[in-house]
Design an enzyme around this catalytic site. Structure first.
Site, PDB file in Angstrom:
ATOM      1  N   SER A 128      19.098  19.489   9.412  1.00  0.00           N
ATOM      2  CA  SER A 128      17.982  20.272   9.499  1.00  0.00           C
ATOM      3  C   SER A 128      18.404  20.604   8.710  1.00  0.00           C
ATOM      4  O   SER A 128      16.719  21.493   7.769  1.00  0.00           O
ATOM      5  CB  SER A 128      18.058  20.731  10.756  1.00  0.00           C
ATOM      6  OG  SER A 128      17.800  19.602  11.681  1.00  0.00           O
TER       7      SER A 128
ATOM      8  N   ASN B  14      14.285  15.190   9.420  1.00  0.00           N
ATOM      9  CA  ASN B  14      14.332  16.023  10.165  1.00  0.00           C
ATOM     10  C   ASN B  14      14.182  17.289  11.004  1.00  0.00           C
ATOM     11  O   ASN B  14      13.826  17.991  10.302  1.00  0.00           O
ATOM     12  CB  ASN B  14      16.593  16.433  10.311  1.00  0.00           C
ATOM     13  CG  ASN B  14      17.394  15.675  10.528  1.00  0.00           C
ATOM     14  OD1 ASN B  14      17.377  14.240  10.128  1.00  0.00           O
ATOM     15  ND2 ASN B  14      19.009  16.031  10.899  1.00  0.00           N
ATOM     16  N   CYS B  15      14.306  17.177  12.050  1.00  0.00           N
ATOM     17  CA  CYS B  15      13.546  18.382  12.729  1.00  0.00           C
ATOM     18  C   CYS B  15      14.461  20.040  12.097  1.00  0.00           C
ATOM     19  O   CYS B  15      15.438  19.388  11.896  1.00  0.00           O
ATOM     20  CB  CYS B  15      14.260  18.382  14.340  1.00  0.00           C
ATOM     21  SG  CYS B  15      13.292  20.212  14.926  1.00  0.00           S
ATOM     22  N   PRO B  16      13.635  20.453  11.817  1.00  0.00           N
ATOM     23  CA  PRO B  16      11.789  20.596  12.116  1.00  0.00           C
ATOM     24  C   PRO B  16      10.512  20.880  11.472  1.00  0.00           C
ATOM     25  O   PRO B  16      10.151  21.110  11.840  1.00  0.00           O
ATOM     26  CB  PRO B  16      11.693  22.857  12.251  1.00  0.00           C
ATOM     27  CG  PRO B  16      12.678  23.250  11.382  1.00  0.00           C
ATOM     28  CD  PRO B  16      13.965  21.940  11.252  1.00  0.00           C
ATOM     29  N   ASP B  41      13.546  11.142  13.580  1.00  0.00           N
ATOM     30  CA  ASP B  41      14.674  11.407  13.911  1.00  0.00           C
ATOM     31  C   ASP B  41      14.464  11.562  15.072  1.00  0.00           C
ATOM     32  O   ASP B  41      13.680  11.490  16.055  1.00  0.00           O
ATOM     33  CB  ASP B  41      14.825  12.493  13.193  1.00  0.00           C
ATOM     34  CG  ASP B  41      15.600  14.031  14.316  1.00  0.00           C
ATOM     35  OD1 ASP B  41      16.491  13.095  15.028  1.00  0.00           O
ATOM     36  OD2 ASP B  41      15.300  15.010  14.189  1.00  0.00           O
TER      37      ASP B  41
END
Lengths: 213, 77
Positions: A128, B14-16, B41
């Site tokens: 992330s 991926n987040c965000p 994701d």
């Protein structure tokens, strides 16, 4: 004499004990017998819930990923600038580790255990940050930046390393010289230094505080 | 003819990032227009549900096929 618990509660207590032990001793340092002893059941009962140590370990990771930090709130509430989002993400991550420091211990154990499930799990958590940093710097860094691609990859790694070290120092190796600096202060300063190192001055902090307040 | 006004490819991210990019895309759209998002994701399913619930934008549909998640979001009036 062990107390009889209903199935789901028994399963939960096994998961909690396993998380604790795996975090202290790593995957290979813990046996099914030891986990069973900790929750006061026979190994046979434990095997009724989890067919193998690997499956139990996977279930521990699964349970932790169910509490996976969500950055949605950060995105909705904060500005969309690189500085704001990175600051917000860092706070969310720090909170998730502070709520469950076993996550950090299991991560460190898994680095040496070479357990593929754990390695994917933790890689994905850091992804992330690295995705976000790489994507944003790719948009922002001038195209003629020397060694551009390596710079971007290194910047993402640098942030991951800095954040992990701060968490490590605060949660696993408390040091006197850092005693008076809170985790929050350390992380704020970390983000500021990082931004400066990649050529971005963090100038919106006070303005954002006013908007959010 | 497509049944959406804008499209966002967030595969591999991926987040965000998918949420962030969707937020930016939606802010550039007119009320009532739809955005189609493709992501890989698995966490994005929950994320987009939460995002729509809180922003008031409507999640028209959400589906999965071969590891790709597709979301249709209609911008709130």
């Amino acid at each position: 004499m062990s107390v009889r618990l209903p199935g789901p509660e028994r399963r939960d207590s096994i998961l909690k004990a396993a998380q604790r032990l795996f975090s202290e001793k790593g995957y290979h340092g813990v046996s099914i017998d030891e986990i069973a002893r900790k929750v006061d059941v026979s190994p046979a009962i434990l095997y009724r819930h989890f067919k193998s140590k690997q499956m139990l370990y996977d279930a521990v990771l699964q349970a932790m990923s169910a509490q996976r930090e969500s950055y949605v709130q950060t995105i909705i509430n904060s500005g969309t600038s690189f500085e704001d989002v990175l600051t917000g993400m860092t706070q969310v991550y720090i909170k998730s580790i502070s709520d469950n420091p076993d996550l950090l211990r299991i991560e460190l154990q898994s680095l040496l255990d070479k357990n593929p499930a754990a390695s994917d799990f933790f890689k994905n958590r850091w992804k992330s940050f690295t995705d976000y940093i790489e994507f944003s710097l790719n948009e922002r860094l001038p195209y003629d930046t020397p060694n551009r691609e390596v710079t971007i990859l290194t910047a993402a790694l640098m942030f991951q390393g800095m954040l992990r070290e701060v968490l490590l120092q605060k949660h696993l190796q408390p040091q006197d010289r850092l005693e008076d600096v809170s985790l929050h202060e350390l992380s704020q300063e970390l983000v500021r230094l990082f931004l400066r190192s990649v050529g971005i001055e963090k100038s919106h902090l006070s303005r954002r505080a006013v908007i959010n307040g | 003819m497509s049944d959406f006004d804008s499209e966002l490819d967030a595969t591999g991210l991926n987040c965000p990032l998918p949420i962030l990019r969707a937020k930016k895309a939606i802010s550039a759209m007119e009320a009532g227009q739809t955005l189609r998002i493709i992501a890989t994701d698995p966490g994005s399913v929950k994320d987009f549900e939460a995002f729509c619930k809180q922003t008031g934008n409507e999640l028209l549909s959400s589906g999965e096929e071969e590891g790709k998640f597709t979301f249709m979001i209609k911008k709130a009036a």
